[in-house]
Design an enzyme around this catalytic site. Structure first.
Site, PDB file in Angstrom:
ATOM      1  CB  THR A 127      -0.944   0.047   1.231  1.00  0.00           C
ATOM      2  OG1 THR A 127      -1.826  -1.066   1.180  1.00  0.00           O
ATOM      3  CG2 THR A 127      -1.766   1.319   1.318  1.00  0.00           C
ATOM      4  N   GLY A 157     -10.498  -3.142   1.962  1.00  0.00           N
ATOM      5  CA  GLY A 157      -9.746  -3.067   3.217  1.00  0.00           C
ATOM      6  C   GLY A 157      -9.847  -1.697   3.858  1.00  0.00           C
TER       7      GLY A 157
HETATM    8  N1  GLY Z   1      -4.023  -2.217   3.680  1.00  0.00           N
HETATM    9  C1  GLY Z   1      -4.624  -2.503   2.442  1.00  0.00           C
HETATM   10  C2  GLY Z   1      -5.657  -3.536   2.456  1.00  0.00           C
HETATM   11  O1  GLY Z   1      -5.750  -4.312   3.403  1.00  0.00           O
HETATM   12  O2  GLY Z   1      -6.422  -3.623   1.516  1.00  0.00           O
END
Ligand code: GLY
Length: 217
Positions: A127, A157
């Site tokens: 990310t 998410g």
């Molecule tokens: N941190 C990104 C996700 O879990 O989609």
């Protein structure tokens, strides 16, 4: 915000980054879907989730913040599934084992793994999260991801959720998150960090306490 958008574009367009934008590993149906959000010093925010075929979701999130929309604004529809990511997904399909975990060992071994990535091996999370402080002392933030590799189609998410993947409070500070979104959402991760900073903790202490809260849960 201009600097953030351009900065996040670099990672979104990087085919070697397997958890953001182009080159991101697909969901279990082979589709690359992306989530993103932005927030500025006034508390304005915009978010998009589960977008397909859009190279720069962060810019769409910004347009949403500005009350405009992607395709009508001329965003080009492109295939985000690179041949490498498709090959990895096909290899993953042989076992279809979905077991996203982030461990200290993983982080320590990450560089080595990235140099010698086994096709289909489930890499852990990345990310792109970026925070900026401008010359006037104003804060902005942006967050963008293709989510967990081989996620269930439609799974979203923390990254496009204000307070989970990103939070900005111009009076206090800002935070953005990477990692397993399900865990971050459960503690409203970035909002929690900024609130701890409001109560006097340093950024490092606040992040540590938030991570400890996740571990305790
Ligand atoms: N941190 C990104 C996700 O879990 O989609």
């Amino acid at each position: 915000m201009d600097a953030l958008e351009k900065g996040v574009h670099v990672t979104e367009a990087d085919p070697t980054d397997q958890s953001v934008g182009y080159g991101g590993l697909p969901d279990r149906d082979g589709r690359v879907t992306v989530d993103s959000c932005v927030m500025d010093e006034f508390g304005n925010c915009g978010a998009v989730m589960c977008l397909e075929h859009i190279l720069h979701p962060v810019s769409v999130a910004r347009l949403v913040m500005d009350l405009k929309f992607a395709l009508s604004e001329g965003f080009e529809k492109i295939n985000l599934l690179t041949p490498e990511a498709e090959k990895a997904w096909k290899n993953w399909l042989k076992t279809s084992k979905y077991d996203p975990m982030i461990t200290v060992e993983h982080l320590e071994e990450r560089n080595r793994k990235q140099k010698k990535q086994v096709p289909g091996q489930q890499d852990n999370h990345d990310t792109i999260g970026m925070l900026a402080l401008d010359m006037n002392g104003n804060l902005s933030g942006a967050c963008s991801t293709s989510g967990m590799a081989y996620k269930m189609a439609g799974r979203v998410g923390d990254s496009p959720i204000i307070g989970a993947g990103l939070f900005v409070d111009n009076e206090v500070g800002a935070a953005t998150a990477t990692g397993v979104g399900e865990e971050i959402v459960r503690i409203c991760g970035t909002h929690t960090i900024v609130e701890m900073m409001r109560n006097g903790l340093s950024p490092e202490e606040a992040c540590k306490k938030a991570v400890e809260r996740i571990v305790k849960r």
